[in-house]
Design a protein around this motif. Structure first.
Motif, short mmCIF file in Angstrom:
data_model
loop_
_atom_site.label_atom_id
_atom_site.label_comp_id
_atom_site.label_asym_id
_atom_site.label_seq_id
_atom_site.Cartn_x
_atom_site.Cartn_y
_atom_site.Cartn_z
N PRO A 75 0.80 -1.24 0.00
CA PRO A 75 0.00 0.00 0.00
C PRO A 75 0.83 1.29 0.00
O PRO A 75 0.34 2.32 -0.45
CB PRO A 75 -0.83 -0.12 1.28
CG PRO A 75 -0.94 -1.58 1.53
CD PRO A 75 0.39 -2.14 1.08
N GLY A 76 2.07 1.24 0.48
CA GLY A 76 2.90 2.45 0.50
C GLY A 76 3.83 2.57 -0.70
O GLY A 76 4.53 3.57 -0.83
N ALA A 77 3.86 1.58 -1.55
CA ALA A 77 4.77 1.56 -2.70
C ALA A 77 4.35 2.58 -3.75
O ALA A 77 3.18 2.96 -3.80
CB ALA A 77 4.82 0.15 -3.30
N PRO A 78 5.28 3.03 -4.56
CA PRO A 78 6.68 2.63 -4.63
C PRO A 78 7.54 3.36 -3.59
O PRO A 78 7.20 4.46 -3.13
CB PRO A 78 7.09 3.03 -6.05
CG PRO A 78 6.25 4.23 -6.34
CD PRO A 78 4.93 3.99 -5.62
N TYR A 79 8.67 2.74 -3.26
CA TYR A 79 9.60 3.30 -2.29
C TYR A 79 10.87 3.75 -2.98
O TYR A 79 11.36 3.11 -3.91
CB TYR A 79 9.96 2.24 -1.23
CG TYR A 79 8.77 1.79 -0.45
CD1 TYR A 79 8.28 2.55 0.61
CD2 TYR A 79 8.10 0.62 -0.77
CE1 TYR A 79 7.16 2.14 1.32
CE2 TYR A 79 6.98 0.22 -0.07
CZ TYR A 79 6.51 0.98 0.98
OH TYR A 79 5.40 0.58 1.68
N ARG A 80 11.41 4.84 -2.53
CA ARG A 80 12.70 5.34 -3.03
C ARG A 80 13.85 4.54 -2.41
O ARG A 80 14.89 4.36 -3.02
CB ARG A 80 12.83 6.82 -2.69
CG ARG A 80 14.13 7.44 -3.06
CD ARG A 80 14.16 7.84 -4.49
NE ARG A 80 15.37 8.62 -4.73
CZ ARG A 80 16.05 8.56 -5.83
NH1 ARG A 80 15.63 7.82 -6.82
NH2 ARG A 80 17.13 9.27 -5.97
N SER A 81 13.63 4.07 -1.16
CA SER A 81 14.65 3.31 -0.45
C SER A 81 13.99 2.15 0.30
O SER A 81 12.94 2.33 0.90
CB SER A 81 15.37 4.19 0.57
OG SER A 81 15.93 5.33 -0.03
#
Length: 146
Positions: A75-81
């Motif tokens: 649910p929080g994607a995409p992630y930078r790291s």
């Protein structure tokens, strides 16, 4: 943990997914460097301890998730790291899928020789670039919830 966090240096942390919250120390540090942090922990007592520690610090840029870190947190994607504090035989596909363009993933991975290696995966415009940084010793990446 310090080697893993150092490998994120220069990647412009942005939104961070942390696998393995532990007591919340690294999440608190990451929150000072990132736009926001989502941290997943599979061990309920550690999850609760981290929640207590971060609440005491009034750290609002960290979202704690009680869950199986092998699946990341879609649910929080995409992630930078993405940074993992536990390692398995391979990088879970979910982590690679949730890594955004220009992002960096840092995690320990078991080598064929039996040692753990700190692996860095960058996602440039096309494909993935993988490199090995160092031999490390992290806890094993386990399935399920405790």
């Amino acid at each position: 943990l310090a080697q893993g966090a150092a490998a994120l240096e220069g990647s412009g942390l942005g939104r961070v997914l942390e696998i393995g919250t532990g007591c919340g120390y690294q999440a608190a540090v990451l929150a000072q460097l990132a736009s926001d942090v989502i941290s997943v922990e599979r061990v309920r007592p550690l999850h609760d301890k981290a929640r207590s520690h971060l609440h005491a610090l009034r750290e609002m840029r960290v979202r704690l998730v009680y869950g199986d870190g092998r699946f990341g947190h879609a649910p929080g994607a995409p992630y930078r790291s993405i940074i993992a504090a536990a390692g398995g035989d391979a990088l879970p596909q979910a982590w690679l899928d949730q890594l955004g363009p220009g992002g960096r993933l840092v995690a320990p991975v078991q080598s064929p020789g039996g040692e753990q290696q700190l692996v860095v995966v960058d996602r440039p415009a096309q494909g993935l670039q993988r490199s090995v940084r160092a031999t490390v010793h992290f806890v094993p990446l386990k399935a399920g919830l405790d």
